[in-house]
Design an enzyme around this catalytic site. Structure first.
Site, PDB file in Angstrom:
ATOM      1  N   HIS A   1       2.957  -2.690  -8.881  1.00 19.55           N
ATOM      2  CA  HIS A   1       1.905  -1.972  -8.782  1.00 19.55           C
ATOM      3  C   HIS A   1       1.567  -1.927 -10.938  1.00 19.55           C
ATOM      4  O   HIS A   1       1.829  -1.060 -11.323  1.00 19.55           O
ATOM      5  CB  HIS A   1       1.938  -0.276  -8.269  1.00 19.55           C
ATOM      6  CG  HIS A   1       0.580  -0.178  -8.781  1.00 19.55           C
ATOM      7  ND1 HIS A   1      -0.868  -0.937  -8.441  1.00 19.55           N
ATOM      8  CD2 HIS A   1       0.330   1.152  -7.652  1.00 19.55           C
ATOM      9  CE1 HIS A   1      -2.072  -0.423  -8.467  1.00 19.55           C
ATOM     10  NE2 HIS A   1      -1.398   0.600  -8.202  1.00 19.55           N
TER      11      HIS A   1
ATOM     12  N   ARG B   1      -7.280   5.680  -3.531  1.00 10.10           N
ATOM     13  CA  ARG B   1      -7.560   5.425  -4.948  1.00 10.10           C
ATOM     14  C   ARG B   1      -7.512   4.019  -5.654  1.00 10.10           C
ATOM     15  O   ARG B   1      -8.626   4.490  -6.574  1.00 10.10           O
ATOM     16  CB  ARG B   1      -5.933   6.761  -5.742  1.00 10.10           C
ATOM     17  CG  ARG B   1      -5.862   7.325  -4.512  1.00 10.10           C
ATOM     18  CD  ARG B   1      -4.607   8.253  -4.639  1.00 10.10           C
ATOM     19  NE  ARG B   1      -4.522   9.195  -3.707  1.00 10.10           N
ATOM     20  CZ  ARG B   1      -4.467  10.168  -4.926  1.00 10.10           C
ATOM     21  NH1 ARG B   1      -4.073   9.870  -6.251  1.00 10.10           N
ATOM     22  NH2 ARG B   1      -4.662  11.564  -4.230  1.00 10.10           N
ATOM     23  N   THR B   2      -6.722   3.502  -5.788  1.00  8.12           N
ATOM     24  CA  THR B   2      -6.454   1.754  -6.941  1.00  8.12           C
ATOM     25  C   THR B   2      -7.601   1.058  -6.396  1.00  8.12           C
ATOM     26  O   THR B   2      -9.005   0.961  -7.822  1.00  8.12           O
ATOM     27  CB  THR B   2      -5.685   1.464  -5.882  1.00  8.12           C
ATOM     28  OG1 THR B   2      -4.575   2.187  -6.015  1.00  8.12           O
ATOM     29  CG2 THR B   2      -5.235   0.392  -7.085  1.00  8.12           C
TER      30      THR B   2
ATOM     31  N   LYS C   1      -3.057 -11.383  12.658  1.00  9.78           N
ATOM     32  CA  LYS C   1      -3.464 -13.103  13.761  1.00  9.78           C
ATOM     33  C   LYS C   1      -3.030 -14.567  12.784  1.00  9.78           C
ATOM     34  O   LYS C   1      -3.501 -15.320  12.821  1.00  9.78           O
ATOM     35  CB  LYS C   1      -4.750 -12.964  13.371  1.00  9.78           C
ATOM     36  CG  LYS C   1      -5.088 -11.585  14.071  1.00  9.78           C
ATOM     37  CD  LYS C   1      -6.633 -11.097  13.782  1.00  9.78           C
ATOM     38  CE  LYS C   1      -7.379 -10.277  14.154  1.00  9.78           C
ATOM     39  NZ  LYS C   1      -8.909  -9.455  14.140  1.00  9.78           N
TER      40      LYS C   1
ATOM     41  N   ARG D   1      -4.544  -6.906  -3.291  1.00 11.12           N
ATOM     42  CA  ARG D   1      -3.253  -5.871  -2.855  1.00 11.12           C
ATOM     43  C   ARG D   1      -2.471  -5.997  -1.539  1.00 11.12           C
ATOM     44  O   ARG D   1      -3.401  -6.442  -0.321  1.00 11.12           O
ATOM     45  CB  ARG D   1      -3.932  -4.625  -2.528  1.00 11.12           C
ATOM     46  CG  ARG D   1      -3.213  -3.760  -2.131  1.00 11.12           C
ATOM     47  CD  ARG D   1      -3.346  -1.986  -1.818  1.00 11.12           C
ATOM     48  NE  ARG D   1      -2.450  -1.155  -3.320  1.00 11.12           N
ATOM     49  CZ  ARG D   1      -2.197  -0.230  -3.182  1.00 11.12           C
ATOM     50  NH1 ARG D   1      -2.431   0.723  -2.366  1.00 11.12           N
ATOM     51  NH2 ARG D   1      -1.930   0.650  -4.430  1.00 11.12           N
TER      52      ARG D   1
END
Lengths: 323, 432
Positions: free
Chosen positions: A142, A64-65, A92, A114
């Site tokens: 957010h 969505r974002t 990693k 994000r």
């Protein structure tokens, strides 16, 4: 009040709602209105960010974002670059700095980040000259979600000053709650958090909010009933005994929704668990503005991208630029 | 006849107190303490303090396994520059120091070190908390301190067994009671928390662990020390609750000792507000109230020693996000200066905390700590208590730069360090 104030104040980044005061927020929401109008045109596109390049740096899955930001960037005619990294890259042992410097070397104006780790966008902002926009970092913030929530609420309630919002659910693990607690209180609203103690941080020192464990006690005085997504895997982790009990105690059931004032809004950041934090039927009532939130997300993100990456024109010129 | 060195005009501070005296070193040993001494080399220590070399009970040297972060050579140089003549090497290497073979590997690698490397060994195989390491064999190889540091031993019954078993090793140690050193952290309660649970973690949205995750294990190990008569050493004590339980247990006569790091009495959890992984450490930085309690515990003797928990990490490791970056901070080159600047202890007490007490706890007080007198190995450091300098990670001898004190001005510096009479630091510079 000119549109350059946000930039001139110093920060060229949007990392947290704590970066924004009331004037900043109003400026963004006002500009959002202009951009919402762009979205209604037959060709919903303005050249405001032509020649600018924005990179997406998503360490965490997000449909969505991500789509919302991409649509916003396209409508502003920006070029975009996708640097999609699975969360495994972190495991990693890849240095976040190396990744950022790689992207920055390609010549970009903005990075939308994000990340599952709180604070990662802030670190990114220290390693690049580009503007950094936090699209969600762990449990922390957010900010564009909060801005679109503020915009949606303001559309329906005109004025947020003195209004009462309850944010209900898993506050402890929620960046949406941390963002909206700051955003709504900055706009003069009264914020009450509603959750069992296991879903609240152990202390709320530093939060401009009240808190209660009793949803029924506040329902009738609410202007906004804001439900958070319940992470289904929290069930049984000694956080809540069962989703059924959670629904019964903290869910917006039909009976509870009936007790809300007539003009109260029902909001949710999505994706919803119907039948858990919100009864399926309630999510479809007119008072529920959940799809409007999504629609407004694009306009809000256009405003944010424009303010942070734009040409530095003042408000009048901006109106002209998008006309 | 070998050349001798005289250190003149200094103030000697050791287990015997404070006095003005010269001393002379020959063949690695202090041969004379007195007035107006001379030697082939004369070091004028006018205005300076001469102390037994410092002993760090808690050093991560990263060798074997993570030599990009530190080696025994670079870590020992860092130690010498910090005034240390002995470091107890933590066993959370890769492979872990849980066998005589790995301990011997560390001792071999220490042949070119600038201070004595005293290997500790893991309490359990692989530090996995499931099966005891071969403690008797390790004690025969010289190990006196056992710890699973990096984690605490979670299993109550296994900890009890370790304490009981260790009691039966006295005949291998001339009566010295083997030490079980505990990193106190109850994992099920800590639940992956990477900072202290409080107002900062709440606002920052960072998974956190409460002080009680440490305190529950302190409480348990005090109970088990009482039950078994075993000897427990509490590593990097960081909370007010821990300090008060240890104070009470000591008053009750239990064989308990404790250490605290410089960072736990100088920094608090607000340092994490910028998400800089330089401030990520386990146990986490706590509250100002805890900081005050740690200081008080060090000043009143509840906490016996200042330890560094020197934990080098590469730049790239510390450039990961706060959540996933490894915990730990450098400490060897700043410990004395930071303690001298911030603790509010006089130099006699500082020497107890940095040298005399830790040497006794580690069972190396035949050659470290103690008093400076003829016949003792010349493990010494010469200190300037008033010299001010600014901490810079990049300027350190450590292979890593992850100091939490970057840019801070501190008072007190190490001028000279002698290890077995060998001058390993001269005018603040390592000699090799």
């Amino acid at each position: 009040m000119t549109a350059t104030t946000l930039r001139q104040r110093g920060p060229k980044h949007l990392l947290s709602m704590a970066d924004l005061d009331r004037d900043d927020i109003e400026q963004i929401l006002n500009l959002t209105e202009s951009f919402a109008e762009v979205g209604e045109r037959s060709i919903p596109r303005v050249p405001a960010l032509r020649g600018k390049t924005i990179a997406w740096l998503f360490y965490e899955d997000s449909t969505r974002t991500r789509l919302s930001f991409e649509t916003a960037a396209k409508r502003l005619s920006a070029d975009t670059m996708n640097f999609s990294v699975g969360s495994s890259s972190v495991n990693k042992g890849e240095s976040l700095r190396d990744t950022v410097e790689t992207i920055a070397a390609m010549g970009i104006d903005g990075i939308v980040v994000r990340h599952g780790a709180a604070g990662a966008p802030r670190q990114v902002s220290e390693w690049t000259d580009a503007s950094v926009i936090n699209a969600g970092d762990g449990w922390h913030q957010h900010p564009t979600q909060s801005l679109l929530d503020l915009y949606t609420a303001r559309q329906h309630l005109d004025e947020l000053d003195g209004k009462h919002i309850a944010i209900i659910g898993d506050i402890k693990h929620s960046r949406v709650a941390r963002s909206n607690a700051l955003g709504f209180s900055a706009m003069g609203a009264r914020v009450t958090l509603v959750a069992p103690p296991t879903l609240l941080p152990s202390t709320l020192d530093g939060w401009p909010v009240e808190a209660t464990h009793d949803l029924d006690a506040v329902l009738e005085e609410l202007d906004i009933c804001y439900l958070l997504r319940m992470q289904l895997e929290r069930q049984g982790q000694a956080v809540v005994p069962s989703l059924r009990e959670y629904h019964n105690e903290y869910g917006l059931t039909s009976a509870r929704a009936d007790r809300l004032p007539n003009d109260a809004l029902i909001m949710h950041p999505g994706p919803m668990n119907r039948g858990v934090e919100i009864a399926g039927e309630v999510a479809d009532r007119p008072a529920a503005v959940i799809t409007e939130q999504v629609a407004n997300g694009v306009s809000v993100r256009m405003a944010v991208l424009f303010l942070l990456l734009g040409s530095g024109l003042d408000v009048v010129d901006e109106q002209r630029a998008i006309a | 006849m070998s050349a001798d060195i005289a250190i003149t005009n200094g103030t000697i501070v050791d287990a015997g107190g404070i006095r003005r005296a010269d001393l002379r070193i020959e063949n690695g040993v202090v041969v004379e303490v007195g007035e107006k001494l001379d030697g082939d080399t004369v070091i004028d220590a006018d205005g300076l303090v001469v102390s037994p070399g410092f002993v760090d009970l808690h050093t991560h040297l990263r060798e074997p396994g993570d030599e990009e972060a530190e080696t025994i050579q670079t870590g020992s140089r860092s130690a010498a520059l910090g005034g240390f003549t002995a470091c107890v090497a933590m066993p959370n290497t890769n492979p872990a120091m849980d066998s005589v073979a790995v301990v011997q590997q560390v001792l071999d690698a220490a042949s070119d070190a600038l201070c004595e490397i005293v290997p500790s060994a893991a309490m359990t195989i692989g530090r996995a908390g499931e099966q005891l390491a071969p403690m008797a064999e390790l004690v025969r190889a010289g190990v006196r301190v056992f710890t699973d540091d990096g984690t605490g031993l979670q299993n109550d019954r296994l900890m009890r067994t370790a304490l009981d078993y260790a009691r039966g090793l006295d005949h291998l140690t001339d009566g010295f009671q083997v030490v079980l050193a505990q990193h106190c952290e109850v994992e099920s309660l800590a639940a992956g928390g990477v900072m202290h649970e409080g107002e900062w973690s709440s606002v920052l949205g960072v998974p956190a662990q409460p002080a009680e995750a440490e305190e529950l294990m302190v409480m348990r190990d005090i109970a088990l020390a009482r039950l078994t008569g075993g000897r427990v050493h509490f590593q990097h004590v960081s909370t007010r609750g821990s300090v008060s339980m240890i104070r009470e247990a000591k008053a009750a006569g239990l064989a308990i000792t404790a250490e605290a790091t410089t960072h736990h009495f100088t920094l608090d959890h607000s340092a994490c507000r910028t998400y800089d992984p330089a401030f990520k450490v386990h146990p986490p930085l706590r509250t100002q109230d805890d900081v005050a309690a740690i200081k008080a515990g060090l000043l009143d003797g509840t906490i016996d020693a200042i330890a560094t928990d020197h934990a080098p990490h590469t730049r790239q490791a510390k450039e990961r996000p706060f959540l996933t970056a490894p915990p730990g901070m450098l400490g060897l080159e700043t410990a004395f200066a930071v303690a001298n600047t911030e603790l509010g202890a006089d130099i006699e007490h500082l020497v107890r905390l940095l040298s005399v007490n830790p040497a006794r706890i580690a069972g190396i007080d035949d050659r470290h700590g103690g008093t400076i007198e003829p016949g003792r190995p010349a493990n010494l450091t010469v200190l300037d208590l008033d010299d001010e300098w600014t901490v810079t990670g990049a300027a350190m001898a450590s292979r890593s730069t992850n100091t939490p004190y970057e840019g801070r001005t501190v008072r007190g510096s190490v001028r000279h360090t002698f290890w077995n009479g060998d001058q390993v630091v001269d005018m603040g510079e390592a000699t090799r």
